[in-house]
Design a protein around this motif. Structure first.
Motif, PDB file in Angstrom:
ATOM      1  N   ALA A 158       0.827  -1.204   0.000  1.00 48.34           N
ATOM      2  CA  ALA A 158       0.000   0.000   0.000  1.00 48.34           C
ATOM      3  C   ALA A 158       0.860   1.253   0.000  1.00 48.34           C
ATOM      4  O   ALA A 158       0.392   2.326  -0.365  1.00 48.34           O
ATOM      5  CB  ALA A 158      -0.910   0.001   1.220  1.00 48.34           C
ATOM      6  N   LEU A 159       2.124   1.116   0.419  1.00 46.47           N
ATOM      7  CA  LEU A 159       3.047   2.248   0.456  1.00 46.47           C
ATOM      8  C   LEU A 159       4.469   1.722   0.353  1.00 46.47           C
ATOM      9  O   LEU A 159       4.823   0.729   0.994  1.00 46.47           O
ATOM     10  CB  LEU A 159       2.882   3.037   1.762  1.00 46.47           C
ATOM     11  CG  LEU A 159       3.798   4.248   1.955  1.00 46.47           C
ATOM     12  CD1 LEU A 159       3.466   5.349   0.940  1.00 46.47           C
ATOM     13  CD2 LEU A 159       3.688   4.790   3.380  1.00 46.47           C
ATOM     14  N   VAL A 160       5.282   2.394  -0.453  1.00 48.99           N
ATOM     15  CA  VAL A 160       6.719   2.098  -0.549  1.00 48.99           C
ATOM     16  C   VAL A 160       7.479   3.254   0.075  1.00 48.99           C
ATOM     17  O   VAL A 160       7.180   4.427  -0.186  1.00 48.99           O
ATOM     18  CB  VAL A 160       7.166   1.919  -2.015  1.00 48.99           C
ATOM     19  CG1 VAL A 160       8.686   1.751  -2.096  1.00 48.99           C
ATOM     20  CG2 VAL A 160       6.456   0.741  -2.662  1.00 48.99           C
ATOM     21  N   LEU A 161       8.446   2.956   0.924  1.00 48.64           N
ATOM     22  CA  LEU A 161       9.386   3.955   1.413  1.00 48.64           C
ATOM     23  C   LEU A 161      10.681   3.774   0.635  1.00 48.64           C
ATOM     24  O   LEU A 161      11.352   2.744   0.755  1.00 48.64           O
ATOM     25  CB  LEU A 161       9.645   3.780   2.910  1.00 48.64           C
ATOM     26  CG  LEU A 161       8.438   3.911   3.836  1.00 48.64           C
ATOM     27  CD1 LEU A 161       8.880   3.791   5.293  1.00 48.64           C
ATOM     28  CD2 LEU A 161       7.701   5.225   3.612  1.00 48.64           C
ATOM     29  N   LEU A 162      11.010   4.747  -0.194  1.00 46.10           N
ATOM     30  CA  LEU A 162      12.232   4.683  -0.995  1.00 46.10           C
ATOM     31  C   LEU A 162      13.356   5.286  -0.174  1.00 46.10           C
ATOM     32  O   LEU A 162      13.380   6.497   0.086  1.00 46.10           O
ATOM     33  CB  LEU A 162      12.036   5.442  -2.309  1.00 46.10           C
ATOM     34  CG  LEU A 162      13.195   5.404  -3.311  1.00 46.10           C
ATOM     35  CD1 LEU A 162      13.538   3.971  -3.698  1.00 46.10           C
ATOM     36  CD2 LEU A 162      12.858   6.227  -4.542  1.00 46.10           C
ATOM     37  N   CYS A 163      14.304   4.440   0.234  1.00 43.15           N
ATOM     38  CA  CYS A 163      15.353   4.852   1.176  1.00 43.15           C
ATOM     39  C   CYS A 163      16.749   4.518   0.674  1.00 43.15           C
ATOM     40  O   CYS A 163      17.685   4.428   1.472  1.00 43.15           O
ATOM     41  CB  CYS A 163      15.124   4.193   2.538  1.00 43.15           C
ATOM     42  SG  CYS A 163      13.527   4.570   3.300  1.00 43.15           S
ATOM     43  N   VAL A 164      16.904   4.316  -0.634  1.00 39.63           N
ATOM     44  CA  VAL A 164      18.226   4.025  -1.170  1.00 39.63           C
ATOM     45  C   VAL A 164      19.035   5.307  -1.271  1.00 39.63           C
ATOM     46  O   VAL A 164      18.502   6.422  -1.229  1.00 39.63           O
ATOM     47  CB  VAL A 164      18.133   3.349  -2.551  1.00 39.63           C
ATOM     48  CG1 VAL A 164      17.383   2.033  -2.461  1.00 39.63           C
ATOM     49  CG2 VAL A 164      17.474   4.281  -3.580  1.00 39.63           C
ATOM     50  N   LYS A 165      20.360   5.171  -1.429  1.00 38.24           N
ATOM     51  CA  LYS A 165      21.214   6.323  -1.657  1.00 38.24           C
ATOM     52  C   LYS A 165      20.910   6.930  -3.029  1.00 38.24           C
ATOM     53  O   LYS A 165      20.383   6.265  -3.922  1.00 38.24           O
ATOM     54  CB  LYS A 165      22.680   5.910  -1.581  1.00 38.24           C
ATOM     55  CG  LYS A 165      23.128   5.437  -0.208  1.00 38.24           C
ATOM     56  CD  LYS A 165      23.209   6.593   0.777  1.00 38.24           C
ATOM     57  CE  LYS A 165      23.838   6.154   2.099  1.00 38.24           C
ATOM     58  NZ  LYS A 165      23.926   7.270   3.065  1.00 38.24           N
ATOM     59  N   SER A 166      21.268   8.191  -3.177  1.00 43.96           N
ATOM     60  CA  SER A 166      20.902   8.935  -4.383  1.00 43.96           C
ATOM     61  C   SER A 166      21.353   8.255  -5.664  1.00 43.96           C
ATOM     62  O   SER A 166      20.611   8.224  -6.655  1.00 43.96           O
ATOM     63  CB  SER A 166      21.490  10.341  -4.314  1.00 43.96           C
ATOM     64  OG  SER A 166      20.945  11.064  -3.223  1.00 43.96           O
TER      65      SER A 166
END
Length: 349
Positions: free
Chosen positions: A86-94
């Motif tokens: 239902a939700l993705v948290l995108l937390c990868v490096k730039s």
């Protein structure tokens, strides 16, 4: 500390998929998991191996501590088949944003909301360009999270998560609150992002110093380097007509002067800024110590790009970008005088 949930509380709006099992991804995902949200982490095998062996430990500057056993963690080195979060948290490096977003688009249903919880200003647009069928929403994490030991992630500063106003996120606000991750939605997140970026110009200074954040900020020489970077960025922002959210304890324009004060006076006037525990350090310091690429292009590099877009230069920030790119793996710490000397040399035509 155990998360408190009510037996009568409605179920979470759905599953959260955390893309990137680094410090921010593990901390945010771990807190949501402890609050009763189903969470799946996708990360590099090396990062996941620690969690598979040791589980996840979360702590903060106020003494809170949570431990999640490895058996309770859903860990994957790729996006699971039939995933429909239902939700993705995108937390990868730039540097990994475009490839991570493309993977998400290849595996997730069209319209899946993706909240970018990354440094800088370009990651959400980059992700949206790489995954046009998904809904990418820019967000901002105001605090520092450091990996004190394998599987142990510690929040060393305070702050409130921020995101661009979006109807999808409203249903999640109570769950972030329950997890101890209050989230505030903003009509103009860009001003907030620039405010955070100004503070993040300290990340390379902290990384080069080799010191914890609080100790580094208590050395006037390092603060003078930071003040120079911020002062230049503020001039660029004024020329570009870009608003900047107020930074505690002063309006943005007052920050360089505050940083240049003698340390005893700085300690009094910047007491709120110094509410940092002894273990806090920048994520860039971790990257530099481990020989990993840093996010300097998403911080000082953003100032340089904004200046160029308006026919100006930002030589101090450009010099910091050049310095960080020139370092050998795991370099020795630098004194404030050595950093300033290196910047002065790099900024000469």
């Amino acid at each position: 500390m155990k998360a408190r949930t009510s037996a009568a509380a409605p179920p979470a709006p759905g599953e959260v998929l955390v893309m990137g099992a680094g410090a921010i991804g593990c901390y945010l995902g771990g807190r949501l998991h402890a609050a009763g949200v189903p969470v799946t982490w996708v990360g590099r095998p090396h990062a996941l191996s620690h969690l598979q062996r040791l589980g996840l430990t979360l702590s903060d500057l106020h003494g809170a501590r949570q431990q999640i056993p490895a058996s309770a963690l859903r860990l994957h080195d790729g996006i699971p088949a039939q995933a429909a979060p239902a939700l993705v948290l995108l937390c990868v490096k730039s540097a990994a944003t475009a490839s991570a977003a493309a993977q998400l688009q290849a595996h997730l249903p069209a319209g899946t909301p993706v909240l970018s919880m990354q440094n800088g200003l370009v990651n959400a647009p980059t992700a949206q360009a790489a995954a046009p069928k998904l809904q990418v929403v820019p967000g901002m994490v105001p605090y520092n999270v450091a990996e004190l030991a394998p599987g142990h992630f510690h929040r060393g500063t305070d702050g409130i998560l921020a995101a661009q106003e979006h109807p999808t996120l409203r249903a999640w606000l109570p769950w972030f609150q329950r997890a101890g991750l209050p989230l505030r939605l903003h009509a103009d997140l860009r001003a907030v992002q620039w405010g955070k970026l100004l503070l993040n110009l300290n990340n390379p200074v902290n990384a080069l110093s080799g010191q914890p954040l609080r100790a580094q900020l208590l050395e006037r020489g390092y603060r003078r380097v930071l003040a120079t970077l911020i002062e230049e960025a503020l001039a660029v922002l004024r020329h570009a007509g870009q608003p900047v959210a107020r930074l505690p304890p002063l309006p943005p324009a007052g920050l360089p002067g505050l940083l240049r004060l003698p340390t005893p006076l700085f300690q009094v006037l910047a007491a709120r800024m110094l509410r940092i525990d002894e273990q806090a350090r920048s994520s860039m310091a971790d990257d530099l110590a481990r020989g990993r690429p840093t996010e300097i292009d998403a911080l000082c590099g953003e100032v340089v790009r904004l200046a160029a877009a308006h026919g100006r230069r930002a030589p101090w920030n450009a010099a910091m970008v050049a310095l960080m790119h020139s370092l050998p793996p795991a370099p020795h710490p630098m004194t404030a005088a050595a950093i300033m000397q290196a910047l002065e040399g790099a900024r000469r035509p």
